[in-house]
Design a protein around this motif. Sequence first.
Motif, PDB file in Angstrom:
ATOM      1  N   LEU A  42       0.825  -1.204   0.000  1.00  0.00           N
ATOM      2  CA  LEU A  42       0.000   0.000   0.000  1.00  0.00           C
ATOM      3  C   LEU A  42       0.867   1.264   0.000  1.00  0.00           C
ATOM      4  N   ALA A  43       1.967   1.240   0.748  1.00  0.00           N
ATOM      5  CA  ALA A  43       2.874   2.393   0.758  1.00  0.00           C
ATOM      6  C   ALA A  43       3.468   2.611  -0.631  1.00  0.00           C
ATOM      7  N   LEU A  90      16.570   8.392   7.419  1.00  0.00           N
ATOM      8  CA  LEU A  90      16.077   8.351   6.043  1.00  0.00           C
ATOM      9  C   LEU A  90      14.602   8.762   5.899  1.00  0.00           C
ATOM     10  N   PRO A  91      13.671   8.275   6.744  1.00  0.00           N
ATOM     11  CA  PRO A  91      12.259   8.638   6.554  1.00  0.00           C
ATOM     12  C   PRO A  91      11.977  10.136   6.551  1.00  0.00           C
ATOM     13  N   PRO A  92      12.484  10.924   7.537  1.00  0.00           N
ATOM     14  CA  PRO A  92      12.184  12.366   7.453  1.00  0.00           C
ATOM     15  C   PRO A  92      12.796  13.030   6.222  1.00  0.00           C
ATOM     16  N   LEU A  93      13.986  12.567   5.820  1.00  0.00           N
ATOM     17  CA  LEU A  93      14.609  13.140   4.628  1.00  0.00           C
ATOM     18  C   LEU A  93      13.779  12.835   3.379  1.00  0.00           C
ATOM     19  N   LEU A  94      13.364  11.576   3.254  1.00  0.00           N
ATOM     20  CA  LEU A  94      12.558  11.197   2.101  1.00  0.00           C
ATOM     21  C   LEU A  94      11.191  11.879   2.132  1.00  0.00           C
ATOM     22  N   GLY A  95      10.598  12.033   3.321  1.00  0.00           N
ATOM     23  CA  GLY A  95       9.301  12.707   3.423  1.00  0.00           C
ATOM     24  C   GLY A  95       9.382  14.151   2.982  1.00  0.00           C
ATOM     25  N   GLY A  96      10.437  14.858   3.426  1.00  0.00           N
ATOM     26  CA  GLY A  96      10.607  16.244   2.993  1.00  0.00           C
ATOM     27  C   GLY A  96      10.866  16.348   1.501  1.00  0.00           C
ATOM     28  N   GLY A  97      11.714  15.445   0.985  1.00  0.00           N
ATOM     29  CA  GLY A  97      11.982  15.457  -0.453  1.00  0.00           C
ATOM     30  C   GLY A  97      10.742  15.170  -1.275  1.00  0.00           C
ATOM     31  N   LEU A  98       9.908  14.235  -0.773  1.00  0.00           N
ATOM     32  CA  LEU A  98       8.669  13.912  -1.479  1.00  0.00           C
ATOM     33  C   LEU A  98       7.756  15.128  -1.560  1.00  0.00           C
ATOM     34  N   VAL A  99       7.666  15.877  -0.470  1.00  0.00           N
ATOM     35  CA  VAL A  99       6.805  17.064  -0.477  1.00  0.00           C
ATOM     36  C   VAL A  99       7.319  18.095  -1.475  1.00  0.00           C
ATOM     37  N   LEU A 100       8.625  18.304  -1.533  1.00  0.00           N
ATOM     38  CA  LEU A 100       9.177  19.270  -2.482  1.00  0.00           C
ATOM     39  C   LEU A 100       8.881  18.857  -3.923  1.00  0.00           C
ATOM     40  N   VAL A 101       9.035  17.557  -4.205  1.00  0.00           N
ATOM     41  CA  VAL A 101       8.786  17.073  -5.559  1.00  0.00           C
ATOM     42  C   VAL A 101       7.311  17.197  -5.905  1.00  0.00           C
ATOM     43  N   VAL A 102       6.443  16.849  -4.972  1.00  0.00           N
ATOM     44  CA  VAL A 102       5.003  16.962  -5.222  1.00  0.00           C
ATOM     45  C   VAL A 102       4.609  18.431  -5.419  1.00  0.00           C
ATOM     46  N   ALA A 103       5.194  19.324  -4.619  1.00  0.00           N
ATOM     47  CA  ALA A 103       4.890  20.750  -4.782  1.00  0.00           C
ATOM     48  C   ALA A 103       5.341  21.246  -6.160  1.00  0.00           C
ATOM     49  N   LEU A 104       6.524  20.816  -6.612  1.00  0.00           N
ATOM     50  CA  LEU A 104       6.986  21.179  -7.949  1.00  0.00           C
ATOM     51  C   LEU A 104       6.051  20.635  -9.018  1.00  0.00           C
ATOM     52  N   ALA A 162       4.105  11.162   5.509  1.00  0.00           N
ATOM     53  CA  ALA A 162       5.014  10.327   4.724  1.00  0.00           C
ATOM     54  C   ALA A 162       6.190   9.867   5.572  1.00  0.00           C
ATOM     55  N   GLY A 163       6.742  10.779   6.387  1.00  0.00           N
ATOM     56  CA  GLY A 163       7.871  10.394   7.240  1.00  0.00           C
ATOM     57  C   GLY A 163       7.487   9.313   8.233  1.00  0.00           C
ATOM     58  N   LEU A 164       6.324   9.452   8.882  1.00  0.00           N
ATOM     59  CA  LEU A 164       5.879   8.450   9.855  1.00  0.00           C
ATOM     60  C   LEU A 164       5.585   7.110   9.185  1.00  0.00           C
TER      61      LEU A 164
END
Length: 573
Positions: A42-43, A90-104, A162-164
């Motif tokens: 699911l993730a 890794l999870p908080p880094l990937l969560g923040g990166g995901l948000v930046l990519v989605v915002a772009l 996403a991070g959690l």
Amino acid sequence: MDTVGRLKLLCRNARHDAAVGESMPNPKPPSPVGDSLWPPLLAFLALQLLLLAPEWWLPGGSWLQPAIAAEALLVMGLLLGLTRREAGWLPPLLGGGLVLVVALALSDLAAYWSLGRPVNLYLDLPLLASVEHLLTGALGRVGGWALLLAGGVLLLGLAAGAGLAMRALMRHHVGPRRRLLGALLVAAAVGVYAMRNEWPVGLHFAAPAVDRVAAQGERVLATARERESFARALATPSAPAGPASLQRLQGRDVVLAFIESYGESAVRDPRYAPVVQGALEQLAADLDAAGLSVVTGLLRSPVQGGQSWLAHGSLLSGLWLDNQLRYDLFLASPRSSLIDDLEAAGHHSVAVMPALTAAWPQGRLWGYDEVHDYAAIDYAGPPLNWVTMPDQYTWHYFQRAVREPASEPVFAELALISSHAPWTPILPVLPDWSRIGRGEVFGPWADAGPSPGELWRNAERVRAHYAQAVAYALRTAGAWSGRYLGEEALLILLGDHQPAPLITGEETSRAVPVHVVSADPSLLAPLREFGFMAGVLPPEAPNGRLDDVRGWLRAAYGGGPERGVAVAPSTAQ
């Protein structure tokens, strides 16, 4: 020790063991969820959706193509194959990166459907204030800010969630089989990324996050290079040192009137043509009844959907100002403009800008003698959602407060905004101009028609209102011209740009109709040499660009055309 003593000792030990056992937590049975494939699956699907959905909705995209993102494979491989101790960061880094990519991605999506181009952070960050102004004008201050706040909360919630979720997928201990699965997913991600442009892999696999960030970086670098090259070109003395004197226009008022979002689609698209061509027929009838002649061209605009000032600036400067960087560099240069040309011919220059509700320092840089913005225009009627005042009042104010008191010929640029989104309400053209006064007469239409929120829930209704708004702008211009243009004036009535791709559809021309009107046919004759045709209907194909107009006017009315900047077309989007 006798038998009784031994029994007592055994009982004490038993009670002690029982007490210790009660104080110790019972070992939990293995959780069926812990070994289930559903949470990671699911993730993975959620990550896929966040990365790929914008690709499906972008112009040219299609449902489920591509279907798998290399970044999703990589993230799942790392989360499954590493322990929390090894990569708890890794999870908080990937969560923040995901948000930046989605915002772009969402920014690209919004820009494509509203402006027909991707976002360029170098150029577009200053436009955030314009976005806020448009939203609050269309939805009200509360509604606009509520929407912006909801978007911010959504992105922050996505980052935290996403991070959690990613942390929950990681284990304190990872077995060999799980490490092997993680390694295989990472290897698959690398393979997909390497072959994403190869057929048939590219049909189903992509690396949207990497490609979007890389494309953004390339746009920013190209824009930075353009700043240097365009600045050098502007500094090169490739044009006459001073403005041309347009001798044949001396003593004549010259009116340059931009109709918001009036593009070729309004005239050609079967969804809009019946309504808009009917308005053009009325325009032709009004002009003919007043003894006025008209020729029409079809010129490409540098923009679509917004940033009208770039279209205005391209025509005035005679240069292709297709982004904010070029616009700013031109204003900072010593280059002359059409305003200077007409001032050299003895004209008093005026800008009538009813949509300007804040300071406009660019008006001083362009060199206008007067700027009539919203604060300077004495309008006492109702605001009409984003539109501060209807076009009929803008024409009325221009005639009463600018033309009639003028002691010398006027060159005026008018921004007509009734055809600006959200296209509600639609007003009639009032037949008795003497009753317009300060605009109180428009009071009955303050709450007429659907609200923007109600209108924009129905795409077909939005398109119908767009056609009616453009028709109103044309009918109003025709009514004013027939009554007030006069025998000693030249009117250039044109669109600034096509409406958003949401209205026109994908891959649509950026051309706009340009009508030139005068009571003197000899003034219009030279424009036929540049592809203009008699009447109000434009040619089938574009006969030039908006930056050509200044040179054509110089050639037609004296002074010769100004040579353009010797620089390649803009590479900044």
